[in-house]
Design a protein around this motif. Structure first.
Motif, short mmCIF file in Angstrom:
data_model
loop_
_atom_site.label_atom_id
_atom_site.label_comp_id
_atom_site.label_asym_id
_atom_site.label_seq_id
_atom_site.Cartn_x
_atom_site.Cartn_y
_atom_site.Cartn_z
N SER A 176 6.36 5.02 -1.01
CA SER A 176 7.34 3.94 -0.81
C SER A 176 7.24 3.36 0.60
O SER A 176 7.33 2.14 0.78
N ARG A 177 7.04 4.23 1.59
CA ARG A 177 6.89 3.74 2.97
C ARG A 177 5.63 2.90 3.12
O ARG A 177 5.63 1.87 3.81
N THR A 178 4.54 3.31 2.46
CA THR A 178 3.29 2.55 2.55
C THR A 178 3.45 1.16 1.95
O THR A 178 2.98 0.16 2.52
N ILE A 179 4.11 1.07 0.79
CA ILE A 179 4.33 -0.24 0.16
C ILE A 179 5.24 -1.10 1.03
O ILE A 179 5.02 -2.31 1.20
N ALA A 180 6.29 -0.48 1.60
CA ALA A 180 7.20 -1.23 2.47
C ALA A 180 6.46 -1.76 3.70
O ALA A 180 6.69 -2.90 4.14
N GLN A 181 5.55 -0.95 4.26
CA GLN A 181 4.74 -1.42 5.40
C GLN A 181 3.92 -2.63 5.01
O GLN A 181 3.83 -3.62 5.76
N LEU A 182 3.30 -2.58 3.84
CA LEU A 182 2.47 -3.69 3.38
C LEU A 182 3.31 -4.96 3.22
O LEU A 182 2.91 -6.04 3.69
N GLU A 183 4.46 -4.84 2.58
CA GLU A 183 5.31 -6.02 2.38
C GLU A 183 5.84 -6.56 3.71
O GLU A 183 5.89 -7.78 3.92
N ASN A 184 6.18 -5.66 4.64
CA ASN A 184 6.67 -6.12 5.95
C ASN A 184 5.59 -6.85 6.73
O ASN A 184 5.85 -7.87 7.38
N ARG A 185 4.37 -6.34 6.65
CA ARG A 185 3.29 -6.96 7.41
C ARG A 185 2.86 -8.29 6.80
O ARG A 185 2.34 -9.16 7.50
N LEU A 186 3.05 -8.43 5.49
CA LEU A 186 2.73 -9.69 4.82
C LEU A 186 3.92 -10.64 4.81
O LEU A 186 3.76 -11.84 4.50
N SER A 187 5.12 -10.08 5.08
CA SER A 187 6.37 -10.86 5.04
C SER A 187 6.62 -11.46 3.67
O SER A 187 7.08 -12.61 3.54
N MET A 209 -3.54 -9.40 10.70
CA MET A 209 -2.56 -8.44 10.20
C MET A 209 -3.19 -7.06 10.09
O MET A 209 -4.35 -6.94 9.74
N ASP A 210 -2.40 -6.04 10.38
CA ASP A 210 -2.91 -4.68 10.36
C ASP A 210 -2.77 -4.09 8.96
O ASP A 210 -1.97 -3.19 8.70
N ILE A 211 -3.58 -4.63 8.04
CA ILE A 211 -3.58 -4.15 6.66
C ILE A 211 -4.74 -3.20 6.46
O ILE A 211 -5.88 -3.52 6.82
N GLU A 212 -4.46 -2.00 5.93
CA GLU A 212 -5.49 -0.99 5.74
C GLU A 212 -5.77 -0.79 4.25
O GLU A 212 -4.96 -1.18 3.39
N LEU A 213 -6.91 -0.17 3.97
CA LEU A 213 -7.27 0.09 2.57
C LEU A 213 -6.23 0.95 1.88
O LEU A 213 -5.98 0.80 0.68
N ARG A 214 -5.60 1.87 2.61
CA ARG A 214 -4.58 2.72 1.98
C ARG A 214 -3.42 1.89 1.46
O ARG A 214 -2.80 2.23 0.43
N HIS A 215 -3.10 0.79 2.15
CA HIS A 215 -2.04 -0.09 1.67
C HIS A 215 -2.44 -0.72 0.34
O HIS A 215 -1.65 -0.79 -0.61
#
Length: 283
Positions: free
Chosen positions: A35-46, A1-7
């Motif tokens: 909000s977009r960063t958190i949404a990206q994290l949740e989407n990538r983790l499903s 998964m493309d999870i970054e430290l900023r997430h």
């Protein structure tokens, strides 16, 4: 998964504050970007990590479990950075006369604990130096409001003392009451001073105020007899000026001493410096 430290940092901040607005302020980004960063994290983790349905942001059960792991990852990264920075330096900004013996104890403790050094940088406006990132942390006196996005840690309070020219009528006083200060012409440092007209309620403020832009200008203006000054008593021990006289001040409110920093600068070294500073302040 493309999870970054900023997430992870974004999620950790929102989880700690239970607020997107306060987390955005801490991270120095806009609330929509957060909000977009958190949404990206949740989407990538499903998964759903934060419950936004109530008035306050709350962690979901999965979010609470994930937070423990995320903070361990962030702590491990901070430790890794500390190894790299072991021989680095923390830049401390100050406008005039570092408190003693607090400064000497803090520097010694910090350098012994971390292997890093403290680099001193005098600036007429340490807050501006922080904004420009020419310092990592700033020592600030007085109770002026700290700008949004910066954090402040209160160390202790310094007593105040009056200061005047040796030729001033005040030089013959055994003491001066705080309530009587407004009867005198008051010399103030508008950039980094601890006392100004706002130190008194409306209707009780000094009738005459002489403004200066830094400590040296303030010192020489008082010495020249243009007015009196109010300063933390460390100046009485350290300002060796033959034209000045210090007078005890009765009933004056104390002057707070704080350390101010940006939350994203030298995180590990700043945290270690704050630990050393608070321990020294309590001695």
């Amino acid at each position: 998964m493309d999870i970054e430290l900023r997430h992870l940092r974004a999620f950790s901040s929102v989880a700690r504050h239970r607020s997107f607005s306060r987390a955005a302020e801490e991270l120095l980004i806009t609330q929509p970007a957060l909000s977009r960063t958190i949404a990206q994290l949740e989407n990538r983790l499903s998964v759903l990590l934060l419950d936004r349905s109530s008035r306050h942001v709350e962690l979901t059960e999965t979010g609470a479990r994930f937070l423990d792991h995320a903070e361990r990852v962030l702590a491990a990264m901070d430790d890794a950075l500390a190894v790299v920075q072991h021989r680095g330096a923390l830049r401390l900004g100050f406008s005039w006369l570092l408190p003693d013996p607090w400064a000497q104890r803090t520097f010694s403790r910090f350098e012994e604990d971390t292997g890093a050094s403290v680099s001193l940088s005098r600036a007429d406006d340490p807050i501006q130096a922080l904004r420009q990132r020419t310092v990592d942390i700033a020592l600030v006196r007085g109770d002026a409001e700290v700008p949004a996005g910066m954090r402040a840690v209160r160390l202790y309070d310094e007593p105040r003392v009056a200061v005047c020219s040796r030729d001033s009528d005040l030089a013959r006083f055994t003491h001066l009451a705080w309530a009587d200060v407004p009867h005198w012409a008051l010399v103030i440092n508008t950039v980094s001073g601890t006392t100004g007209p706002s130190s008194w309620p409306d209707g009780q403020r000094p009738a005459k105020v002489i403004e200066t832009a830094n400590y040296d200008e303030w010192l020489e203006t008082v010495a020249a007899g243009r007015g009196i000054g109010i300063v933390p008593e460390v100046a009485e021990r350290r300002a060796q000026h033959p034209a000045l006289r210090f007078v005890p001040l009765v009933g004056a409110p104390p002057s707070p001493v704080r350390l101010v920093h940006l939350p994203d600068t030298q995180r590990t070294l700043v945290r270690r410096f704050l630990d050393a500073a608070l321990r020294s302040a309590s001695e």
